[in-house]
Motif scaffolding. Structure first.
Motif, PDB file in Angstrom:
ATOM      1  N   TYR A  81       0.820  -1.208   0.000  1.00 15.70           N
ATOM      2  CA  TYR A  81       0.000   0.000   0.000  1.00 15.70           C
ATOM      3  C   TYR A  81       0.862   1.268   0.000  1.00 15.70           C
ATOM      4  CZ  TYR A  81      -3.197   3.664   1.412  1.00 15.70           C
ATOM      5  OH  TYR A  81      -3.902   4.841   1.469  1.00 15.70           O
ATOM      6  N   VAL A 128       3.697  -1.951  -7.740  1.00 20.02           N
ATOM      7  CA  VAL A 128       2.440  -1.696  -7.033  1.00 20.02           C
ATOM      8  C   VAL A 128       1.476  -1.004  -7.983  1.00 20.02           C
ATOM      9  CG1 VAL A 128       1.375  -0.529  -5.071  1.00 20.02           C
ATOM     10  CG2 VAL A 128       3.635  -1.575  -4.833  1.00 20.02           C
ATOM     11  N   THR A 181      -8.422   0.610  -1.895  1.00 17.64           N
ATOM     12  CA  THR A 181      -7.196   0.226  -2.595  1.00 17.64           C
ATOM     13  C   THR A 181      -6.815  -1.213  -2.293  1.00 17.64           C
ATOM     14  OG1 THR A 181      -6.391   2.499  -2.567  1.00 17.64           O
ATOM     15  CG2 THR A 181      -4.744   0.766  -2.882  1.00 17.64           C
ATOM     16  N   PHE A 222      -4.510  -5.185  -6.653  1.00 16.41           N
ATOM     17  CA  PHE A 222      -3.748  -5.145  -5.399  1.00 16.41           C
ATOM     18  C   PHE A 222      -3.743  -6.521  -4.742  1.00 16.41           C
ATOM     19  CE2 PHE A 222      -2.994  -4.532  -0.932  1.00 16.41           C
ATOM     20  CZ  PHE A 222      -2.101  -3.464  -0.847  1.00 16.41           C
TER      21      PHE A 222
END
Length: 275
Positions: free
Chosen positions: A221, A242, A253, A259
């Motif tokens: 993150y 990422v 997110t 992700f």
């Protein structure tokens, strides 16, 4: 020599390889870095680059040498083999001069007010108390600490203490921040809140940082890319890009399919690297 494993569906790339020959020199450059404490081999080999404005994460099993890598970069240790440069400088003193280190514990001084803890670096550079407070004061407003300038550490929550510790690190004025599991001591809810807060702070400040974490989700993150380390002696077993670094809100997110896929790749690489 350990065999390097690769996370599925993504080929690990050399850490921080420049896109072209004209790329700016990296702020951190480690080549064939290795370290041992006596007979204990901690780092087998690591190649690492960090560019200006980039946030890079490192995750790995407990005891694999993550904190040792930060200490080598910061000039607190000298490598057993290989080279490490920060801002183009190789000596321990010059590396230290270019790095601000934030350890796992906040280490706030209990007899100082929050603003005076944050302003320790200006004071150490010779600023008066009033000058140091004037430098730190605007950041209290920006980072959600307004009204707590005079509070002693005992009156601050865990998350607030970590914010003050981060401001102290930032006010050191160094080009590179080294963050050693800065939220490890916090509960899960506060930790998630602080991750979102730090994402905003890093974006606002345009900071270059190397983050160490046990938490794969936290690293993915907060960082632009994440290096996965094996068990000791450490080697890099994968490097993951990422999808949306530091995107807000955090809860959306980390639930995004792209992700989640990268998190699974990182966990797979950790499992393989532990064998």
């Amino acid at each position: 020599m350990r065999t390097t494993h690769e996370a599925p569906a993504e080929e690990p790339q050399p850490s921080g390889s420049p896109d072209d020959a004209g790329a700016a020199a990296p702020l951190i450059e480690a080549s064939a870095l290795a370290h041992r404490f006596g007979e204990l081999e901690v780092i087998e080999r690591l190649d690492l680059e960090l560019a200006a404005g980039e946030v890079v994460g490192m995750v790995g099993p407990s005891g694999c040498g993550k904190s040792t890598i930060l200490e080598l970069i910061a000039g607190l240790l000298e490598p057993s083999a290989g080279t490490v440069r920060v801002g183009g400088r190789a000596s321990a003193a010059e590396r230290l001069a270019n790095c601000a280190y934030m350890p796992q514990r906040d280490l706030l001084l209990p007899w100082l007010a929050a603003i005076d803890n944050a302003a320790l670096a200006p004071r150490n550079r010779g600023a008066s108390r009033a000058e140091a407070r004037a430098e730190a004061g605007p950041l209290f407003e920006r980072f959600g600490l307004a009204g707590f300038e005079a509070a002693p550490p005992a009156e601050l929550s865990g998350g607030m203490r970590q914010r003050v510790a981060f401001l102290r690190t930032l006010l050191a004025g160094k080009p590179v921040l080294l963050l050693d599991e800065p939220f490890a001591s916090l509960d899960a809810i506060t930790r998630a809140e602080m991750q979102e807060w730090l994402a905003g702070a890093l974006a606002t400040q345009g900071t270059s940082a190397l983050l160490v974490s046990h938490d794969v989700e936290e690293a993915l993150y907060l960082c632009d890319r994440v290096i996965v380390l094996s068990a000791r002696p450490a080697v890099a077993v994968a490097e993951l890009s990422v999808p949306s670094p530091r995107a807000l809100p955090r809860n959306q997110t980390v639930a995004d399919p792209a992700f989640v896929a990268q998190r699974e790749r990182a966990l797979w690489a950790l499992q393989e690297g532990a064998r």
